[in-house]
Design a protein around this motif. Structure first.
Motif, PDB file in Angstrom:
ATOM      1  N   GLY A 253       0.815  -1.214   0.000  1.00 47.25           N
ATOM      2  CA  GLY A 253       0.000   0.000   0.000  1.00 47.25           C
ATOM      3  C   GLY A 253       0.847   1.261   0.000  1.00 47.25           C
ATOM      4  O   GLY A 253       0.535   2.228  -0.709  1.00 47.25           O
ATOM      5  N   LEU A 254       1.918   1.272   0.789  1.00 47.99           N
ATOM      6  CA  LEU A 254       2.816   2.432   0.790  1.00 47.99           C
ATOM      7  C   LEU A 254       3.514   2.605  -0.551  1.00 47.99           C
ATOM      8  O   LEU A 254       3.674   3.730  -1.040  1.00 47.99           O
ATOM      9  CB  LEU A 254       3.851   2.295   1.909  1.00 47.99           C
ATOM     10  CG  LEU A 254       3.322   2.496   3.320  1.00 47.99           C
ATOM     11  CD1 LEU A 254       4.390   2.143   4.348  1.00 47.99           C
ATOM     12  CD2 LEU A 254       2.848   3.918   3.520  1.00 47.99           C
ATOM     13  N   GLU A 255       3.948   1.514  -1.156  1.00 48.94           N
ATOM     14  CA  GLU A 255       4.568   1.593  -2.484  1.00 48.94           C
ATOM     15  C   GLU A 255       3.575   2.138  -3.511  1.00 48.94           C
ATOM     16  O   GLU A 255       3.915   2.988  -4.327  1.00 48.94           O
ATOM     17  CB  GLU A 255       5.077   0.214  -2.922  1.00 48.94           C
ATOM     18  CG  GLU A 255       6.355  -0.208  -2.270  1.00 48.94           C
ATOM     19  CD  GLU A 255       7.550   0.610  -2.694  1.00 48.94           C
ATOM     20  OE1 GLU A 255       7.604   1.060  -3.855  1.00 48.94           O
ATOM     21  OE2 GLU A 255       8.428   0.817  -1.849  1.00 48.94           O
ATOM     22  N   PHE A 256       2.353   1.660  -3.474  1.00 53.02           N
ATOM     23  CA  PHE A 256       1.329   2.132  -4.397  1.00 53.02           C
ATOM     24  C   PHE A 256       1.072   3.622  -4.188  1.00 53.02           C
ATOM     25  O   PHE A 256       0.957   4.387  -5.150  1.00 53.02           O
ATOM     26  CB  PHE A 256       0.039   1.321  -4.205  1.00 53.02           C
ATOM     27  CG  PHE A 256      -1.052   1.723  -5.142  1.00 53.02           C
ATOM     28  CD1 PHE A 256      -1.042   1.298  -6.460  1.00 53.02           C
ATOM     29  CD2 PHE A 256      -2.096   2.544  -4.717  1.00 53.02           C
ATOM     30  CE1 PHE A 256      -2.042   1.679  -7.333  1.00 53.02           C
ATOM     31  CE2 PHE A 256      -3.099   2.929  -5.577  1.00 53.02           C
ATOM     32  CZ  PHE A 256      -3.080   2.493  -6.897  1.00 53.02           C
ATOM     33  N   TYR A 257       0.992   4.039  -2.930  1.00 55.46           N
ATOM     34  CA  TYR A 257       0.743   5.443  -2.622  1.00 55.46           C
ATOM     35  C   TYR A 257       1.863   6.323  -3.158  1.00 55.46           C
ATOM     36  O   TYR A 257       1.611   7.343  -3.802  1.00 55.46           O
ATOM     37  CB  TYR A 257       0.599   5.625  -1.110  1.00 55.46           C
ATOM     38  CG  TYR A 257       0.536   7.077  -0.689  1.00 55.46           C
ATOM     39  CD1 TYR A 257      -0.611   7.820  -0.875  1.00 55.46           C
ATOM     40  CD2 TYR A 257       1.643   7.697  -0.121  1.00 55.46           C
ATOM     41  CE1 TYR A 257      -0.666   9.161  -0.498  1.00 55.46           C
ATOM     42  CE2 TYR A 257       1.607   9.026   0.258  1.00 55.46           C
ATOM     43  CZ  TYR A 257       0.444   9.751   0.065  1.00 55.46           C
ATOM     44  OH  TYR A 257       0.407  11.061   0.432  1.00 55.46           O
ATOM     45  N   TYR A 258       3.113   5.961  -2.906  1.00 51.58           N
ATOM     46  CA  TYR A 258       4.231   6.800  -3.329  1.00 51.58           C
ATOM     47  C   TYR A 258       4.457   6.783  -4.833  1.00 51.58           C
ATOM     48  O   TYR A 258       4.992   7.731  -5.387  1.00 51.58           O
ATOM     49  CB  TYR A 258       5.506   6.389  -2.598  1.00 51.58           C
ATOM     50  CG  TYR A 258       5.559   6.937  -1.198  1.00 51.58           C
ATOM     51  CD1 TYR A 258       5.610   8.305  -0.973  1.00 51.58           C
ATOM     52  CD2 TYR A 258       5.520   6.088  -0.103  1.00 51.58           C
ATOM     53  CE1 TYR A 258       5.631   8.816   0.317  1.00 51.58           C
ATOM     54  CE2 TYR A 258       5.544   6.586   1.180  1.00 51.58           C
ATOM     55  CZ  TYR A 258       5.600   7.957   1.378  1.00 51.58           C
ATOM     56  OH  TYR A 258       5.621   8.457   2.644  1.00 51.58           O
ATOM     57  N   ARG A 259       4.040   5.742  -5.508  1.00 52.60           N
ATOM     58  CA  ARG A 259       4.204   5.701  -6.965  1.00 52.60           C
ATOM     59  C   ARG A 259       3.083   6.429  -7.691  1.00 52.60           C
ATOM     60  O   ARG A 259       3.257   6.851  -8.825  1.00 52.60           O
ATOM     61  CB  ARG A 259       4.258   4.249  -7.455  1.00 52.60           C
ATOM     62  CG  ARG A 259       5.549   3.582  -7.080  1.00 52.60           C
ATOM     63  CD  ARG A 259       5.555   2.169  -7.537  1.00 52.60           C
ATOM     64  NE  ARG A 259       6.703   1.504  -6.960  1.00 52.60           N
ATOM     65  CZ  ARG A 259       7.608   0.881  -7.676  1.00 52.60           C
ATOM     66  NH1 ARG A 259       7.498   0.808  -8.975  1.00 52.60           N
ATOM     67  NH2 ARG A 259       8.614   0.293  -7.088  1.00 52.60           N
ATOM     68  N   HIS A 260       1.925   6.602  -7.054  1.00 54.12           N
ATOM     69  CA  HIS A 260       0.772   7.187  -7.741  1.00 54.12           C
ATOM     70  C   HIS A 260       0.268   8.471  -7.117  1.00 54.12           C
ATOM     71  O   HIS A 260      -0.865   8.855  -7.321  1.00 54.12           O
ATOM     72  CB  HIS A 260      -0.379   6.167  -7.769  1.00 54.12           C
ATOM     73  CG  HIS A 260      -0.103   4.982  -8.619  1.00 54.12           C
ATOM     74  ND1 HIS A 260       1.051   4.243  -8.542  1.00 54.12           N
ATOM     75  CD2 HIS A 260      -0.835   4.374  -9.586  1.00 54.12           C
ATOM     76  CE1 HIS A 260       1.019   3.257  -9.401  1.00 54.12           C
ATOM     77  NE2 HIS A 260      -0.118   3.307 -10.048  1.00 54.12           N
ATOM     78  N   ARG A 261       1.070   9.140  -6.357  1.00 54.26           N
ATOM     79  CA  ARG A 261       0.578  10.399  -5.775  1.00 54.26           C
ATOM     80  C   ARG A 261       0.924  11.564  -6.642  1.00 54.26           C
ATOM     81  O   ARG A 261       1.642  11.611  -7.527  1.00 54.26           O
ATOM     82  CB  ARG A 261       1.107  10.598  -4.365  1.00 54.26           C
ATOM     83  CG  ARG A 261       2.599  10.781  -4.284  1.00 54.26           C
ATOM     84  CD  ARG A 261       2.992  11.075  -2.860  1.00 54.26           C
ATOM     85  NE  ARG A 261       4.451  11.117  -2.838  1.00 54.26           N
ATOM     86  CZ  ARG A 261       5.137  11.910  -2.081  1.00 54.26           C
ATOM     87  NH1 ARG A 261       4.540  12.723  -1.288  1.00 54.26           N
ATOM     88  NH2 ARG A 261       6.419  11.900  -2.107  1.00 54.26           N
TER      89      ARG A 261
END
Length: 181
Positions: free
Chosen positions: A173-181
Motif C-alpha cells: 500500500g505504501l509503495e502504491f501510494y508513493y508511486r501514484h501520488r
C-alpha cells in the motif's frame, strides 16, 4: 533452521528486502536499482562477517566460563547490526541522524519482512506435515499417525500465516501510494 541452506536463503531474502527499502529511502543517491542491490549485499555480507567474528571471539570465552555454548546472544547480533548500519548509512549518504535513522528503519523493516517470509514458509510446511505426512496420505516409515481429523489440526495454522501477510500488504500500500501520488 540452523542449516546452511536456510541461513543462506535467509540472508538472500534480507538482501532483497533491504535493497527495496534502501532504494525507496535513498533513491536520490542511486542511479539504478542494481546499485541499491549491490549496496544491500555489501551491508548484509559485512554484517554476517562481523557477527561471525564476534562469535569466534565469544565461543572460547564462554566455553571456558560455562562449557559448551549455543552461540552469541541475539541482543549482541542486533547491536552489531545496528552499529554497522548506522556507520555505513552516515558514511555513505551523508552525516547526521536522519540518514542513520533511515538506515536503521531500512534494516529493521527488511529484517521484519525476512522473518515474516520465513514464518510463512515454516507455517505452511507444518500445515502440510500435519495434514499430509502425519495423516493418511503420505505415511512415513516408522512415523506415528495422528488420530483424529488432521485437517482440523492443520487448518488453524493458516490464519496465523495469513496474519503474517499484513505487513506485506502495508508495504504494498505504501509503495502504491508513493508511486501514484
Amino acid at each position: 533452521m540452523e542449516s546452511q541452506v536456510f541461513l543462506s536463503v535467509g540472508y538472500l531474502l534480507l538482501t532483497g528486502f533491504l535493497s527495496l527499502t534502501i532504494w525507496r529511502l535513498f533513491r536520490s543517491y542511486f542511479q539504478r536499482g542494481a546499485q541499491a542491490v549491490a549496496f544491500s549485499a555489501l551491508v548484509v555480507g559485512h554484517t554476517v562477517f562481523l557477527s561471525t567474528v564476534a562469535e569466534l571471539f565469544y565461543f572460547p570465552i564462554d566455553y571456558l566460563r560455562a562449557g559448551p555454548s549455543s552461540g552469541l546472544p541475539a541482543n549482541a547480533l542486533v547491536v552489531i547490526t545496528a552499529v554497522y548500519v548506522t556507520f555505513v548509512a552516515t558514511r555513505t549518504f551523508g552525516g547526521g541522524w536522519k540518514s542513520s535513522a533511515k538506515g536503521l528503519l531500512a534494516i529493521g523493516w527488511a529484517g521484519l519482512e525476512q522473518v515474516l517470509v520465513q514464518g510463512i514458509v515454516i507455517g505452511g510446511y507444518f500445515a502440510w506435515i500435519i495434514y499430509a505426512r502425519l495423516g493418511d496420505e503420505l505415511p512415513a516409515e516408522g512415523a506415528f499417525k495422528i488420530s483424529g481429523d488432521t485437517m482440523a489440526m492443520a487448518v488453524p495454522i493458516l490464519p496465523a500465516v495469513a496474519i503474517l501477510l499484513i505487513p506485506f500488504a502495508l508495504h504494498a500500500g505504501l509503495e502504491f501510494y508513493y508511486r501514484h501520488r
